[in-house]
Scaffold this active site. Structure first.
Site, short mmCIF file in Angstrom:
data_model
loop_
_atom_site.label_atom_id
_atom_site.label_comp_id
_atom_site.label_asym_id
_atom_site.label_seq_id
_atom_site.Cartn_x
_atom_site.Cartn_y
_atom_site.Cartn_z
N SER A 164 14.19 41.63 8.44
CA SER A 164 14.24 43.09 8.47
C SER A 164 13.03 43.68 7.75
CB SER A 164 15.57 43.56 7.85
OG SER A 164 15.80 44.92 8.10
N ARG A 233 25.01 55.00 3.83
CA ARG A 233 25.28 53.58 4.03
C ARG A 233 26.11 53.36 5.29
NH1 ARG A 233 23.26 48.62 3.31
NH2 ARG A 233 24.86 47.04 2.96
N ASP A 330 20.70 42.25 18.37
CA ASP A 330 20.03 43.15 17.42
C ASP A 330 19.43 44.33 18.18
OD1 ASP A 330 18.55 44.43 15.48
OD2 ASP A 330 17.45 42.65 14.84
N HIS A 363 21.98 43.09 14.04
CA HIS A 363 20.81 42.93 13.18
C HIS A 363 21.10 42.04 11.98
CE1 HIS A 363 17.10 43.87 11.15
NE2 HIS A 363 17.74 44.37 10.12
N ASP A 364 22.28 42.13 11.42
CA ASP A 364 22.62 41.37 10.23
C ASP A 364 22.85 39.88 10.49
OD1 ASP A 364 22.34 43.19 8.23
OD2 ASP A 364 24.47 43.65 8.03
#
Length: 390
Positions: A164, A233, A330, A363-364
């Protein structure tokens, strides 16, 4: 990031680690920033694990993402419930093997996890910097890391690894200090943010600044902008997941009820989950740091800053062997962005390996245990290490 942290299921760990501090750029020798400002003193929090070999040829620098820190693996005390954020990858016999490599991980400047940032006390005023902290860039973060590596006596690194925003730092290291980087692994990353990524970051920043407790960043001695940061968040966390992972994890299942409440409580599991993630984030992160780090990521543009607008020109300044990794689900930094950088690398004759990993977690995915990711990273590092010993 923190939701994925768990002890290795096989009970394998680097063990106890210690957070260390390195302070530099003391006035009048402040660090020159890309904005034109000069700033100092600066402190970096960092941690190491593994053993440095005699010729210092086994150093791997790991670079963290937005909300990460220097605590990449191991734990602080025997009773510590949470190991480092990449404990599944870094450790004895793991993908990044601490029996073979010496690992360094530092907290970026602008953060709130031990390195100098907006919540740090300004020695001139004896108050937190707040918005008096200068806007920093990915390049500034790398310059601070370079000072740390100089302090540690490291002349060349076997690899620089990051996912990232950490991947952006990897690329910046390669273009600024090609002679110091033997190999590089940017994971789930990009050479520049898309309009979509910038848009999500801006909405998150606006959520913080719209909180009346933000008070132009001067909230350290009063109520904090907890609601704004929690919403920021929640917005960010959505971008780290994927449609497939959210369908798999939540679907339209209700949270602890059999029917709708017909009010604005959290009816759905996904609503409850996001609220929980927002609440937990507020307990460990600083709102101003969120503003500064997301801005640094939005400003990053490798081809503009190092290639006169050409990605090929930017990569012509690099010399490292690359392993570029993307993930199928992602949508924040989609695979086409990784393929574009691989194409530019190949046009410059660089040693490039590329792997798109099938993963449903968005993405994670680079943070989660994945046998293929572990094998790819292990194999790549073994190759470059063996080549370095010839």
């Amino acid at each position: 990031m923190s939701e994925y942290i768990e002890h290795d299921r096989d009970k394998i760990s680097v063990g106890i680690v210690e957070k260390k501090l390195f302070t530099f750029a003391e006035p009048p020798d402040e660090m020159a920033l890309e904005s034109g400002a000069r700033f100092g003193p600066l402190t970096l929090a960092y941690e190491t694990c593994g053993t440095l070999n005699e010729d210092k040829s086994n150093v791997i620098l790991i670079l963290h993402a937005l909300s990460g820190d220097s605590h990449v693996a191991g734990y602080y005390t025997p009773d510590d419930e949470k190991p480092g954020w990449w404990d599944n990858m870094v450790g004895p016999g793991k993908g990044i093997d601490t029996d073979k490599y010496f690992i360094v991980c530092s907290n970026i400047i602008g953060s709130c996890m031990g390195s100098t940032g907006p919540c740090t006390i300004n020695p001139k005023t004896v108050l937190p910097y707040g918005l008096d902290f200068p806007v920093v860039t990915i390049g500034d973060m790398v310059e601070a890391q370079k000072a740390l590596m100089d302090h540690l006596g490291v002349k060349k690194m076997l690899a620089v690894v990051g996912g990232s925003i950490g991947g952006m730092q990897v690329l910046e290291w390669c273009v600024r200090y090609p002679e110091m980087v033997a190999s590089a692994i940017p994971l789930a990353s990009t050479t520049k943010h898309s309009a979509l990524a910038i848009a999500f970051n801006e909405v998150a920043r606006q959520a913080i600044m719209a909180d009346p407790n933000w008070n132009d960043g001067e909230y350290y001695f009063g109520p904090k902008p907890d609601m704004g940061l929690a919403v920021a968040r929640m917005i960010g966390h959505i971008t780290y997941l994927s449609d497939e992972s959210m369908r798999h994890k939540f679907g339209r299942r209700l949270q602890d009820k059999s029917d709708f409440s017909f009010n604005f409580d959290a009816d759905f599991q996904v609503e409850s989950y996001l609220r929980y993630q927002g609440k937990k984030f507020v307990e460990r992160f600083d709102a101003n740091s969120f503003l500064y780090i997301t801005k640094a990521a939005d400003y990053y543009d490798l081809e503009k800053q190092h290639g006169d607008g050409s990605e090929v020109n930017a990569f012509s300044k690099m010399a490292a062997a690359f392993l570029v990794v993307s993930f199928t689900s992602d949508w924040l930094y989609p695979t086409y962005q990784s393929r574009a950088m691989v194409k530019a690398m190949k046009k410059n004759g660089l040693d490039v390996s590329f792997c798109e990993i099938e993963a449903e977690w968005g993405h994670d995915a680079f943070l989660l245990p994945n046998a293929r990711l572990t094998a790819v990273i292990r194999g790549f590092l073994e190759r470059v290490f063996n080549q370095s010993q010839k």
